[in-house]
Structure formats: C-alpha cells, structure tokens
Motif scaffolding. Sequence first.
Motif: not given
Length: 281
Positions: A152-162
């Motif tokens: 998924k797009p990098l900007s969608q890693f907003t939940d603390g996941a890496e």
Amino acid sequence: MTMQAILDGTAAFLNHLGLAEEPFGVYYADTKPDNAYGPKTGTPISRELEDRRELDMQEVMKTFSCVMGNVWLARKKKGAAFISTEEYGCPGGVYYCSMMKPHLRFIEHYVSTGFPGTPLHGERYMPSPDAMRAFMEKVNPRKAPAKYCIFKPLSQFTDGAEPEFVIFFARPEVLTGLFTQTIFATGDMDCVMSPFGAGCTNMIGWPLYYQEQGLEKAVLGGFDPSARKFMKTDELTFTVPFSLYSKMLAALPESMFTHETDWSGVRKKVARSVKAWGEEE
C-alpha cells in the motif's frame, strides 16, 4: 525515525527526484485493508497435493491473478493490494511472497521449457527446469509472519505500523537518483542488486532473501516480460528495506540533491521525461 518523519522526508525526497508517485510499503498482517485488490480464493495448492497428482493446474489457473497486476490496480486507485495462502492468484507469486512453501514443481517447467509433448511450451525465461529449480531453492522466502502480504502507499502507514520494504516505481532518470542516494547512504558499492526473477520476486522475494542473510540491499527489478503489462513504459521497480530507506532520507542534507552537483542536469531530464509522457500535474 518516526513514521511521520519518514513521510515528511519522503515528500522532500520525491521533490528532489521529480517523482510524482509516492512509493509503496509492503508488510505482513492478519487483516487486510478495506477494498484492497487481490485474488479470489482458489482451489487448495501444495507440493504434497502435486506429488500425489491431486492438483489440477487447469483448476488452479481459473483464479489466476498476478501480484504485479493487483499492485498496478492499487497504484492507479491509490489503494492496497494483497496476496494470501488461500487467495493466492499465482502459483509462483504465492511462493515469492512467502505465503507457501515449498514451491510447486509446475513452476520449474512453466517458466523454463514447458512440458514435452504438451501444449505448454514454457515461458523460456530459464534454460531448463533444473536451472529454474536452482533459482527457486535459492530465493527460498521465509515463512510469512502473518496471513496477508500487503502492498500500500507509504502515506497510508498512519496507524503506527511500519513497512518492511519500500518500493519505488520509476524510469531511468529518477532511478539514477535512487541508485546514487543508496550508495551515498551506505558507502557500499554493491548495495544495489538485480538478480533474475518475476516482477514480485524482485519487489519482495529477493529483498526478503537479502534481509534473511543480514544484508541491507536494494533490489532493482521489473525485467520480467510477463509483468511488463502491469508497468508503465520504461518503468522499473526499486525496493529498499525500511532500515536502509531511513538512512537514505537521513543522508539527504549532505547528498547531491542539496549541493551544486550534476544532479541539476539530470533533474532537467526528469522534467523532460515527465512532459514527454504527458504526466505533468
């Protein structure tokens, strides 16, 4: 680096590169994002079933769905793509994405010289089933740590996941910047690899291989003829482990992008390429 710092650094990096499309991250999880693109559930597959001659490949191929094809859809829709053991789509991709081990022997013939006396003449990408088997056994992805492999797009890693890896889709002028920044961040002249593989092998299979070896390597891919239909003309993939990507961003202030270097000339060519392909925003 925090994920927010990664996203901020990515925005600056993309501006330096002249690349409008953000990179994707790949990770493993037990739940998939809503409305993600992926294969339908297929008939069960395994080496055990294949060895017992209980695997009908015609039935398997009825739900064929390429990893690169689903990532292509996700790129166009700015969404996510996935593959799992049950929703595998491709009997090769499910292995390269570490969702099934061992690989099917069918792939050894399919990618090389086919099955003599049958209509399956093979893709002719490897010279023999034995050569293909050696390749498969070397890549040998680890067992997946969760149910889904997700892109998924990098900007969608907003939940603390890496993400485990960061994947860029770019043409040669931009790849010049990615390649050089990787070298600058590591000092390793051999830190960019480009081994043979399917499109998804070079996006995830080989990066996993190098990671398991304890090596920080970027992987250049996109040379698979079968995957080219799911990529822009002249475009390749460039995958880096998240740890290395963090170093690349941290090194930006001292890099060629922020000093008077020949990058300024390349950057003009990037702009000409964007214009030539009609991709100006």
